[in-house]
Structures are given as structure tokens and as C-alpha cells.
Design an enzyme around this catalytic site. Sequence first.
Site, PDB file in Angstrom:
ATOM      1  N   THR A  39      -4.381  -0.920   3.241  1.00 19.75           N
ATOM      2  CA  THR A  39      -2.966  -1.731   3.493  1.00 19.75           C
ATOM      3  C   THR A  39      -2.237  -1.911   2.016  1.00 19.75           C
ATOM      4  O   THR A  39      -0.999  -2.206   2.061  1.00 19.75           O
ATOM      5  CB  THR A  39      -2.991  -2.755   4.578  1.00 19.75           C
ATOM      6  OG1 THR A  39      -4.157  -3.549   3.951  1.00 19.75           O
ATOM      7  CG2 THR A  39      -3.445  -2.267   5.579  1.00 19.75           C
ATOM      8  N   ASP A  40      -3.299  -2.188   1.003  1.00 18.34           N
ATOM      9  CA  ASP A  40      -2.569  -2.888  -0.131  1.00 18.34           C
ATOM     10  C   ASP A  40      -1.359  -2.137  -0.869  1.00 18.34           C
ATOM     11  O   ASP A  40      -0.493  -2.784  -1.256  1.00 18.34           O
ATOM     12  CB  ASP A  40      -3.771  -2.936  -1.218  1.00 18.34           C
ATOM     13  CG  ASP A  40      -4.737  -3.950  -0.763  1.00 18.34           C
ATOM     14  OD1 ASP A  40      -4.649  -4.722   0.089  1.00 18.34           O
ATOM     15  OD2 ASP A  40      -5.740  -4.112  -1.421  1.00 18.34           O
TER      16      ASP A  40
ATOM     17  N   GLU B  61      24.797 -12.093 -12.934  1.00 16.05           N
ATOM     18  CA  GLU B  61      24.600 -12.911 -14.105  1.00 16.05           C
ATOM     19  C   GLU B  61      24.210 -11.914 -15.426  1.00 16.05           C
ATOM     20  O   GLU B  61      23.926 -12.623 -16.576  1.00 16.05           O
ATOM     21  CB  GLU B  61      23.305 -13.663 -13.779  1.00 16.05           C
ATOM     22  CG  GLU B  61      23.638 -14.777 -12.933  1.00 16.05           C
ATOM     23  CD  GLU B  61      22.261 -15.814 -12.639  1.00 16.05           C
ATOM     24  OE1 GLU B  61      22.080 -16.701 -13.480  1.00 16.05           O
ATOM     25  OE2 GLU B  61      21.860 -15.391 -11.433  1.00 16.05           O
TER      26      GLU B  61
ATOM     27  N   TYR C 197     -17.029  -6.607   2.555  1.00 13.40           N
ATOM     28  CA  TYR C 197     -16.893  -5.309   3.087  1.00 13.40           C
ATOM     29  C   TYR C 197     -16.767  -4.377   2.074  1.00 13.40           C
ATOM     30  O   TYR C 197     -16.180  -4.694   1.120  1.00 13.40           O
ATOM     31  CB  TYR C 197     -16.197  -5.188   4.466  1.00 13.40           C
ATOM     32  CG  TYR C 197     -14.851  -5.300   4.055  1.00 13.40           C
ATOM     33  CD1 TYR C 197     -13.980  -6.215   3.955  1.00 13.40           C
ATOM     34  CD2 TYR C 197     -13.934  -4.164   3.854  1.00 13.40           C
ATOM     35  CE1 TYR C 197     -12.811  -6.131   3.475  1.00 13.40           C
ATOM     36  CE2 TYR C 197     -12.698  -3.975   3.493  1.00 13.40           C
ATOM     37  CZ  TYR C 197     -11.975  -4.958   3.345  1.00 13.40           C
ATOM     38  OH  TYR C 197     -10.775  -5.186   2.854  1.00 13.40           O
TER      39      TYR C 197
ATOM     40  N   LYS D  50       3.859  -5.307   2.730  1.00 14.78           N
ATOM     41  CA  LYS D  50       2.708  -6.192   2.954  1.00 14.78           C
ATOM     42  C   LYS D  50       3.032  -7.656   2.519  1.00 14.78           C
ATOM     43  O   LYS D  50       3.353  -7.627   1.441  1.00 14.78           O
ATOM     44  CB  LYS D  50       1.635  -5.538   2.290  1.00 14.78           C
ATOM     45  CG  LYS D  50      -0.059  -6.378   2.764  1.00 14.78           C
ATOM     46  CD  LYS D  50      -1.218  -5.802   2.092  1.00 14.78           C
ATOM     47  CE  LYS D  50      -2.411  -6.503   2.706  1.00 14.78           C
ATOM     48  NZ  LYS D  50      -3.517  -6.071   2.351  1.00 14.78           N
TER      49      LYS D  50
ATOM     50  N   THR E  78      -9.361  -0.239   4.335  1.00 16.84           N
ATOM     51  CA  THR E  78     -10.297  -1.002   5.382  1.00 16.84           C
ATOM     52  C   THR E  78     -10.469  -0.348   6.751  1.00 16.84           C
ATOM     53  O   THR E  78     -11.414  -0.781   7.444  1.00 16.84           O
ATOM     54  CB  THR E  78      -9.607  -2.473   5.224  1.00 16.84           C
ATOM     55  OG1 THR E  78      -9.384  -2.920   4.081  1.00 16.84           O
ATOM     56  CG2 THR E  78     -10.219  -3.407   6.267  1.00 16.84           C
TER      57      THR E  78
HETATM   58  C1  SIN Z   1      -6.794  -2.690   3.366  1.00 16.07           C
HETATM   59  O1  SIN Z   1      -7.164  -1.682   3.666  1.00 16.07           O
HETATM   60  O2  SIN Z   1      -6.248  -3.692   4.258  1.00 16.07           O
HETATM   61  C2  SIN Z   1      -7.221  -3.345   2.087  1.00 16.07           C
HETATM   62  C3  SIN Z   1      -7.971  -2.548   1.162  1.00 16.07           C
HETATM   63  C4  SIN Z   1      -7.240  -1.250   0.839  1.00 16.07           C
HETATM   64  O3  SIN Z   1      -5.923  -1.301   0.726  1.00 16.07           O
HETATM   65  O4  SIN Z   1      -7.653  -0.245   0.551  1.00 16.07           O
END
Ligand code: SIN
Length: 335
Positions: free
Chosen positions: A98-99, A292, A32, A171, A19
Site C-alpha cells: 500500500t505504501d 503568490e 512482519y 494513502k 503486506t
Molecule cells: C503495505 O503493504 O501495507 C505496506 C508495505 C508495502 O507497501 O509493501
Amino acid sequence: MAGTSSPVPQVHVLATGGTIAGAQIQDRARGYKAAAFSVDALIAAVPQVAELARIDVEQVAAIGSQDMDDETWLKLAARTQAALDRAEIDGAVITHGTDTMEETAFFLNLVVRSEKPVVLVGAMRPATAISADGPMNLYNAVAVAAYPEARGRGVLVVANDEIHFAREVAKTNTTQVGTFRSTHRGLAGLVNGGRLHLYAPAVRRHTYRSEFSVENLTRMPRVDIVYAHAGMGRGLIDAAVEGGAEGIVIAGVGDGNIAAPAQRAAADAARQGIVVVRSSRTGGGVVERNIEVDDDRLGFVTADELNPQKARVLLMLGLTRTRDVAALQELFYTY
Ligand code: SIN
């Protein structure tokens, strides 16, 4: 440890997409396209980085990080290592979605051999959004990569004025800019407008002290994650075995638990030599042995503090060295 090879630090930027390089399809649109902008365009959007370091750039991939895969990880590790091995380079920045950033960061934390800073950076809002977070994140990431005192701390993630250790970061929110959290051992530091405040160093082994190498690998062992839930049967674990998994990470309920039929399937898999790691879907805490579940009898490994997706990364690398359950368990206490 301090000291750079040139008076003005030199930072190598490797771009993979995400992103941070995303563009809205239409003005003011909510949707997007990730990875629309090149690394040159990203750097050109933040001319202030020239005050921090000399920059050279490389486009390694142009993908949304949901498409990050073993092949791209191996390429990224090789390109990062090649950059850091150059005497004139003081640190590396990797732009990334970020994923799956936490997985890539942890992978590199285990396979890159260097004390030089490696900083992953992304953004939650595309580059064309109102108040995009990418430019400041990128500026801060370059500041961290160029900073001599950031050496020896392993791979770092920079976002929202925070510096996270690769092992600790996760995340935790689908949309908010403060999505990254380091719940167990806390932040590596803060970075405000390029000014660093570093906290205690990482506690677990990483980078220049890691035993892992992917230099000669063309593929990684297959490790599947199986998500536990109320009423779980044995089907998903059997499917992973039939699909050819060499390891299975269970995202267990609570302390890494699974329902009795699923546990029988996991024990059957372990008897066949498939390594089963018990992790937790809770997002925090330690999964300990023999609480457990009788891990000794069933032949299971426990993930210690690692979430399922990071346990998968460590197990993949562990399986490149051994299939011995005790030795693999030791890796989970070391990294
Ligand atoms: C992001 O970058 O925040 C989401 C999409 C991705 O991980 O490429």
C-alpha cells in the site's frame, strides 16, 4: 463496451509483494515480513474467487512497495499490457504494497493501453494477522476486474470495500485499514462482498486515451521530490541538480510555496533546463499558476491537483516526450 470474451470471466493476477503477502515473524508478533507468500498462496487462501472468475497468475516481483522502482514499473507495465492483449483475459488484478500503490496505479493509468479493468489491491494487515483485510480486498478486486461495466474507467484501487481512481487515491494513514482516500473528485464506487456500485467515470484522460508509452524504454528520466519546510534553504534543490535530476517536484507549503532562497535555487535550476513543478504538501487543493509565485517569469510548472508523488510520475512520463514548459503544463491539466 460490455461483454466478455468467455461466459466465465478470466482474470490475470500479477503479484508484486507487499503486506497483502506478508507474514508475521512469530505468532502474535507486531512485526512482519512483507512479500513472504507467493501469489499461488494468496489465491489459495480465497477459494471463493473461483465463483467470480477463472484465474491465472504471475509473480512479477516479491518486494515491499517501498522498494518499487523504475525497472519494476517498466516490467509491470509490460506484463500487464501483455496480459490485457490476450483476447481471453477480461481484466487484471495487481497485488501490491500500500505504501507506493498510488504511484504505481497512476503510472499504469498513464501507460497501459486497454479499456479492460486493471485493479490494484493490497492490505494493511499481513496475511497471518487477526482479521487480515487482504482476503476480502482480493475477492473484491477480482470482482471489479471481472465486471464488464468497470471497463473504460482507467486503473482502479480496491481496498476496504471502496473503489478508487488511480489519479485520485492517496494513502493517508500509517496503519488503519481505511487508509485510502480520494479527496478531490471522490470514489469510483463501492464493492460489498463482490457486488459493485459504480459512480461517475474518471474525468481526466487515462489508459486507452493516454499519449504515453514506455514500450521501448529501459530507463525513466530522474525526477526528485524536494520537501519544503519553514526555514528552508537552497541546499536540497542544489543537491538535486548536482545529483543529475532532469526534473524537480517541490512538495511546497500551502499553495506550493517555498522560502525565498529555495525559490532562487529552483529558478536557477529552471534556467538550466531542469523542469521544476510546484506541488503542495497539504494533501489537498489545486496549485494554480501565478498566484503568490510568478511562474511565467520563473519558468515553473504547477501540479494542478496532483500530490507530489503523482506529480513526479507525470513529470517523468512528460519528460520522455518534451522539455517544453508550456507543453508540460498542459499535461498537468489533461491527466
Ligand atoms: C503495505 O503493504 O501495507 C505496506 C508495505 C508495502 O507497501 O509493501
